[in-house]
Design an enzyme around this catalytic site. Structure first.
Site, short mmCIF file in Angstrom:
data_model
loop_
_atom_site.label_atom_id
_atom_site.label_comp_id
_atom_site.label_asym_id
_atom_site.label_seq_id
_atom_site.Cartn_x
_atom_site.Cartn_y
_atom_site.Cartn_z
N HIS A 9 0.83 -1.20 0.00
CA HIS A 9 0.00 0.00 0.00
C HIS A 9 0.87 1.26 0.00
CE1 HIS A 9 -0.34 0.85 4.65
NE2 HIS A 9 0.89 0.68 4.27
N CYS A 63 5.63 6.08 4.53
CA CYS A 63 4.43 5.38 4.06
C CYS A 63 3.86 6.02 2.80
CB CYS A 63 3.37 5.36 5.16
SG CYS A 63 3.88 4.35 6.56
N HIS A 84 4.95 -0.06 -0.41
CA HIS A 84 5.69 -0.95 0.49
C HIS A 84 4.69 -1.97 1.02
CE1 HIS A 84 3.88 2.03 3.19
NE2 HIS A 84 3.85 1.06 4.08
N HIS A 130 3.19 -5.12 3.83
CA HIS A 130 3.01 -5.55 5.22
C HIS A 130 2.49 -6.97 5.24
CE1 HIS A 130 3.49 -1.63 7.16
NE2 HIS A 130 2.78 -1.11 6.17
N ASP A 156 -5.08 -10.61 -0.58
CA ASP A 156 -3.77 -11.26 -0.43
C ASP A 156 -2.92 -11.09 -1.70
OD1 ASP A 156 -1.78 -12.72 0.91
OD2 ASP A 156 -2.45 -14.60 -0.01
N HIS A 157 -1.67 -10.66 -1.50
CA HIS A 157 -0.72 -10.43 -2.59
C HIS A 157 -1.22 -9.38 -3.58
CE1 HIS A 157 1.16 -13.96 -0.87
NE2 HIS A 157 2.24 -13.67 -1.56
N GLU A 205 -0.87 -4.47 11.67
CA GLU A 205 -0.08 -4.08 10.51
C GLU A 205 1.37 -4.51 10.71
OE1 GLU A 205 -0.92 -0.54 7.70
OE2 GLU A 205 0.50 0.18 9.19
NI NI Z 1 2.51 0.81 5.56
#
Ligand code: NI
Length: 147
Positions: free
Chosen positions: A25, A44, A50, A52, A90-91, A135
């Site tokens: 995200h 961020c 990036h 998580h 997911d992914h 997160e």
């Molecule tokens: Ni983040």
């Protein structure tokens, strides 16, 4: 000694299931300048995104069915989480690849709310649902807030 436990009546209880998904995200407010975004969201806001490893805990609260002894068949909860959350997020790049975050900043707060909404809508109205979203191992949010 054997203790005869009466069948519970109107027994309110909570059942939990954990799940996880990996996603990328970027926190960004398109109404702001690049400078303002960088100032507020820092790392961020990285335009290259990036990732998580999101961990979630889903709580379902309600009354036990006296015939089954179940609040909810965990197979049903497992399948709802798989279909509504894992297969959706997911992914994925949340900003670019999901409808839910096209116009919603994918902060942990907003992701937690969206997860709650998707699971609540998929389950019977008789259930009260809560979601905790991690997160990172140290940063997590909860919706609805019980506090
Ligand atoms: Ni983040």
């Amino acid at each position: 000694m054997f203790v005869d436990i009466a069948k519970p009546v109107n027994m309110r209880i909570s059942v939990f299931r954990k799940a996880h998904f990996n996603a990328a995200h970027r926190l960004h407010n398109p109404a702001w300048s690049d400078e303002r975004n960088a100032e507020v969201f820092g790392l961020c806001n990285n335009q290259y995104y990036h990732g998580h490893n999101y961990e979630m805990e889903v709580r379902v609260t309600g009354e036990v069915n006296p015939d089954t002894g179940y609040l909810i068949d965990l197979k049903i909860l497992k399948d709802v989480i798989k279909t509504e959350i894992e297969e959706r997020f997911d992914h994925k790049n949340l900003n670019e690849e999901t409808e839910e975050f096209k116009n919603l900043n994918p902060t942990a707060e907003n992701i937690c709310y969206v997860i709650w909404k998707l699971i609540s809508d998929a389950l019977d109205d008789k259930y009260d649902v809560g979601v905790k979203l991690y997160e990172t191992p140290r940063n997590f949010v909860e919706y609805p807030s019980p506090y």
